[in-house]
Design a protein around this motif. Structure first.
Motif, PDB file in Angstrom:
ATOM      1  N   PHE A 139       0.672  -1.202  -0.242  1.00  0.00           N
ATOM      2  CA  PHE A 139       0.339  -0.248   0.641  1.00  0.00           C
ATOM      3  C   PHE A 139       0.195   1.156  -0.397  1.00  0.00           C
ATOM      4  CE2 PHE A 139      -2.684   3.513   2.008  1.00  0.00           C
ATOM      5  CZ  PHE A 139      -3.855   3.193   1.221  1.00  0.00           C
ATOM      6  N   PHE A 140       2.174   1.724   0.275  1.00  0.00           N
ATOM      7  CA  PHE A 140       3.507   2.467   0.416  1.00  0.00           C
ATOM      8  C   PHE A 140       3.537   2.989  -0.745  1.00  0.00           C
ATOM      9  CE2 PHE A 140       3.304   0.526   4.629  1.00  0.00           C
ATOM     10  CZ  PHE A 140       2.711   1.717   5.370  1.00  0.00           C
ATOM     11  N   PHE A 141       3.508   2.537  -1.600  1.00  0.00           N
ATOM     12  CA  PHE A 141       4.452   2.074  -2.868  1.00  0.00           C
ATOM     13  C   PHE A 141       3.213   2.418  -4.314  1.00  0.00           C
ATOM     14  CE2 PHE A 141       6.433  -0.530  -0.311  1.00  0.00           C
ATOM     15  CZ  PHE A 141       7.623   0.546  -0.092  1.00  0.00           C
ATOM     16  N   ARG A 142       2.009   2.987  -3.557  1.00  0.00           N
ATOM     17  CA  ARG A 142       0.788   3.615  -4.910  1.00  0.00           C
ATOM     18  C   ARG A 142       1.509   4.835  -5.847  1.00  0.00           C
ATOM     19  NH1 ARG A 142      -4.352   3.702  -4.073  1.00  0.00           N
ATOM     20  NH2 ARG A 142      -4.429   2.701  -2.739  1.00  0.00           N
ATOM     21  N   ASP A 143       1.339   4.200  -6.859  1.00  0.00           N
ATOM     22  CA  ASP A 143       1.402   4.758  -8.269  1.00  0.00           C
ATOM     23  C   ASP A 143       3.167   5.049  -8.443  1.00  0.00           C
ATOM     24  OD1 ASP A 143      -0.609   5.042  -9.501  1.00  0.00           O
ATOM     25  OD2 ASP A 143      -1.344   6.856  -7.786  1.00  0.00           O
ATOM     26  N   LYS A 144       4.154   3.630  -7.354  1.00  0.00           N
ATOM     27  CA  LYS A 144       5.596   4.026  -7.410  1.00  0.00           C
ATOM     28  C   LYS A 144       5.932   2.952  -8.503  1.00  0.00           C
ATOM     29  CE  LYS A 144       5.742   6.796  -3.802  1.00  0.00           C
ATOM     30  NZ  LYS A 144       6.281   7.312  -2.504  1.00  0.00           N
ATOM     31  N   PRO A 145       6.869   2.604  -8.872  1.00  0.00           N
ATOM     32  CA  PRO A 145       7.323   1.887  -9.390  1.00  0.00           C
ATOM     33  C   PRO A 145       8.602   0.719  -8.677  1.00  0.00           C
ATOM     34  CG  PRO A 145       9.519   3.178 -10.364  1.00  0.00           C
ATOM     35  CD  PRO A 145       8.141   4.100  -9.323  1.00  0.00           C
ATOM     36  N   ILE A 146       8.125  -0.717  -8.836  1.00  0.00           N
ATOM     37  CA  ILE A 146       8.006  -1.456  -8.146  1.00  0.00           C
ATOM     38  C   ILE A 146       8.942  -2.096  -8.605  1.00  0.00           C
ATOM     39  CG2 ILE A 146       7.733  -2.785  -6.154  1.00  0.00           C
ATOM     40  CD1 ILE A 146       5.014  -1.867  -6.180  1.00  0.00           C
ATOM     41  N   ALA A 159       3.892  -9.486  -7.095  1.00  0.00           N
ATOM     42  CA  ALA A 159       3.917  -8.923  -8.470  1.00  0.00           C
ATOM     43  C   ALA A 159       2.490  -8.655  -9.168  1.00  0.00           C
ATOM     44  CB  ALA A 159       4.859 -10.012  -9.326  1.00  0.00           C
ATOM     45  N   ASN A 160       1.510 -10.059  -8.916  1.00  0.00           N
ATOM     46  CA  ASN A 160       0.437  -9.362  -8.662  1.00  0.00           C
ATOM     47  C   ASN A 160      -0.683  -7.896  -8.052  1.00  0.00           C
ATOM     48  OD1 ASN A 160      -0.343 -10.829 -11.817  1.00  0.00           O
ATOM     49  ND2 ASN A 160      -0.563 -12.448 -10.744  1.00  0.00           N
ATOM     50  N   ARG A 164      -1.440  -3.373  -8.157  1.00  0.00           N
ATOM     51  CA  ARG A 164      -2.952  -2.647  -7.561  1.00  0.00           C
ATOM     52  C   ARG A 164      -2.248  -1.787  -7.471  1.00  0.00           C
ATOM     53  NH1 ARG A 164      -5.774  -7.110  -3.596  1.00  0.00           N
ATOM     54  NH2 ARG A 164      -5.102  -8.582  -4.963  1.00  0.00           N
ATOM     55  N   PHE A 165      -0.957  -1.766  -6.618  1.00  0.00           N
ATOM     56  CA  PHE A 165      -0.232  -0.199  -6.523  1.00  0.00           C
ATOM     57  C   PHE A 165       0.069   0.640  -6.937  1.00  0.00           C
ATOM     58  CE2 PHE A 165      -1.033  -3.275  -3.020  1.00  0.00           C
ATOM     59  CZ  PHE A 165      -2.769  -2.622  -2.041  1.00  0.00           C
ATOM     60  N   GLY A 166       1.105  -0.229  -7.134  1.00  0.00           N
ATOM     61  CA  GLY A 166       2.339   0.601  -8.307  1.00  0.00           C
ATOM     62  C   GLY A 166       1.835   0.952  -9.652  1.00  0.00           C
ATOM     63  N   SER A 167       2.368   1.632 -10.143  1.00  0.00           N
ATOM     64  CA  SER A 167       2.612   2.553 -11.529  1.00  0.00           C
ATOM     65  C   SER A 167       3.509   0.600 -12.050  1.00  0.00           C
ATOM     66  CB  SER A 167       3.241   3.093 -11.584  1.00  0.00           C
ATOM     67  OG  SER A 167       4.913   3.495 -11.514  1.00  0.00           O
ATOM     68  N   LYS A 168       4.463   0.490 -11.949  1.00  0.00           N
ATOM     69  CA  LYS A 168       4.913  -0.604 -12.601  1.00  0.00           C
ATOM     70  C   LYS A 168       4.916  -1.664 -11.341  1.00  0.00           C
ATOM     71  CE  LYS A 168       7.011  -1.871 -16.742  1.00  0.00           C
ATOM     72  NZ  LYS A 168       6.129  -2.232 -17.716  1.00  0.00           N
ATOM     73  N   VAL A 169       5.758  -2.809 -12.083  1.00  0.00           N
ATOM     74  CA  VAL A 169       6.179  -4.068 -10.638  1.00  0.00           C
ATOM     75  C   VAL A 169       7.198  -4.268 -12.088  1.00  0.00           C
ATOM     76  CG1 VAL A 169       5.528  -6.827  -9.703  1.00  0.00           C
ATOM     77  CG2 VAL A 169       3.990  -4.151 -10.134  1.00  0.00           C
ATOM     78  N   LYS A 228      15.750   2.159 -11.730  1.00  0.00           N
ATOM     79  CA  LYS A 228      14.743   3.276 -10.499  1.00  0.00           C
ATOM     80  C   LYS A 228      13.277   2.562 -10.258  1.00  0.00           C
ATOM     81  CE  LYS A 228      15.476   7.798 -11.985  1.00  0.00           C
ATOM     82  NZ  LYS A 228      15.515   9.361 -12.189  1.00  0.00           N
ATOM     83  N   VAL A 229      13.651   2.163  -9.077  1.00  0.00           N
ATOM     84  CA  VAL A 229      12.576   1.730  -8.558  1.00  0.00           C
ATOM     85  C   VAL A 229      12.139   2.712  -6.881  1.00  0.00           C
ATOM     86  CG1 VAL A 229      11.953  -0.462  -9.674  1.00  0.00           C
ATOM     87  CG2 VAL A 229      13.584  -0.158  -7.514  1.00  0.00           C
ATOM     88  N   GLU A 230      11.047   2.175  -6.397  1.00  0.00           N
ATOM     89  CA  GLU A 230      11.212   3.635  -5.263  1.00  0.00           C
ATOM     90  C   GLU A 230      10.647   2.398  -4.291  1.00  0.00           C
ATOM     91  OE1 GLU A 230       9.197   6.676  -4.871  1.00  0.00           O
ATOM     92  OE2 GLU A 230       9.642   7.354  -7.215  1.00  0.00           O
ATOM     93  N   GLY A 231      10.536   0.745  -4.037  1.00  0.00           N
ATOM     94  CA  GLY A 231      10.343  -0.082  -3.745  1.00  0.00           C
ATOM     95  C   GLY A 231      10.910  -1.790  -4.102  1.00  0.00           C
TER      96      GLY A 231
END
Ligand code: NDP
Length: 311
Positions: A139-146, A159-160, A164-169, A228-231
């Motif tokens: 949930f903390f990575f909403r709209d962020k690349p993971i 990954a699946n 639901r949260f990340g911009s990209k996984v 580049k990822v944030e999580g």
């Protein structure tokens, strides 16, 4: 030497819930909490899915409160590791170094440890972008690349879930073939947000105070690159903490302590009076709340055992 009613080994949500229930039943449990008490929640930051905390709670704070709650009802704690056990039908023996403790029942709640890659920055940035639990931290990575590391069912599932949260996984796996089941692979492959990066290992996690990217190495070309990822979610399996009990208790083919399938005593092991709860016996759910629930069951099972074996 006194023979106690209950000794609890381990002090995550399972062990501490067992301690609260046993203490409130006036059984004066002794908790051997370990040098690193509190279990895996001590490694997380905010916990948002433990019921009762509308605005979330910090993992270590939740554990501190559970411990204080157990003490309030009379649980005693030893802040050291259990070093040896003798599990048998009669009196159970537990050593903390040279000191021996006896009890009529024993609750094992030593948890499991998420396997890590062993990179220095992976531990340093744990809880600040590095995680081992998508359900807890996605949930903390909403709209962020993971990124997710691993090629088993956990990695596919995470990954699946994270899509639901990340911009990209990015699913990063060291081989081309997977340990995961085909249906899980197909599901991840069909997910438009999930991109597979194969034959690739994580060389380092980048970032000063939080994760900003990953350094990857392609094992086929030997080329390194930055992503580049944030999580980053490390999903390379878990190891249940059962070394102390090896050879003395029934363990399943994945290394977890086997508990009963009987609804009347779900926490029972193969040894009368020995119960297990939390992640040490659960390879599937691995949540704080399910661990706490199973800790409650273990304490109630132990209580019934004591009632039925009272002289
Ligand atoms: P697994 O052991 O099945 O998979 C671990 C994965 O991590 C493997 O792909 C492995 O790579 C990789 N790995 C291990 N060590 C490293 C490393 N040092 N560096 C890079 N990669 C590494 O563990 P899981 O947690 O995925 O699954 C555990 C069990 O739980 C399985 O039985 C699984 O089926 C089950 N499960 C079932 C689910 C479901 O049915 N919904 C969901 C989640 C788990 P390699 O393949 O190269 O060895």
């Amino acid at each position: 030497m006194d023979t106690r009613n209950i000794i609890i080994v381990g002090s995550g949500p399972a062990g501490l819930t067992a301690a609260i229930y046993a203490a409130r039943a006036n059984l004066k449990p002794l908790v051997i909490e370990g040098y690193q008490s509190g279990g895996q929640l001590m490694l997380t930051s905010e916990v948002e899915n433990f019921p009762g905390f509308e605005h979330g709670v910090m993992g270590p704070e939740l554990m501190k409160n559970m411990r204080a709650q157990a003490i309030r009802f009379g649980a005693e704690f030893i802040s050291a590791d259990a070093t040896k056990v003798e599990l048998q039908a009669g009196v159970k023996k537990v050593w903390v170094d040279k000191t021996e403790h006896h009890a009529k029942t024993l609750i094992i709640s030593t948890g499991a440890s998420a396997n890590l890659l062993g990179l220095k920055n992976e531990s340093r940035l744990m809880g600040r972008g590095v995680s081992t639990c998508a359900t807890c931290d996605g949930f903390f990575f909403r709209d962020k690349p993971i990124a997710v590391i691993g090629g088993g069912d956990s990695a596919m599932e995470e990954a699946n879930f994270l899509s639901r949260f990340g911009s990209k996984v990015y699913l990063i796996h060291r081989r081309e073939d997977f340990k995961a089941s085909q249906i899980m692979i197909d599901r991840a492959r069909a997910n438009p947000k999930v991109e597979f990066i194969l034959n690739t290992i994580l060389e380092d996690v980048l970032g000063e105070n939080e994760v900003t990217g990953l350094r990857l190495k392609n094992l086929k070309t030997q080329q390194t690159s930055e992503l580049k990822v944030e999580g980053v979610f490390v999903a390379i399996g878990h190891t249940p903490n059962t070394k102390l009990f090896a050879g003395q208790i029934t363990i399943d083919d994945k290394g977890y302590i086997r508990t009963s399938s009987e609804k009347t005593h779900v926490a029972a092991t193969n040894i009368p009076g020995v119960y297990a709860c939390g992640d040490v016996q659960d390879s599937r759910y691995r949540q704080a709340i399910t661990a706490a629930g199973s800790g409650c069951a273990a304490a109630l099972d132990a209580q019934h055992f004591l009632e039925n074996h009272e002289a």
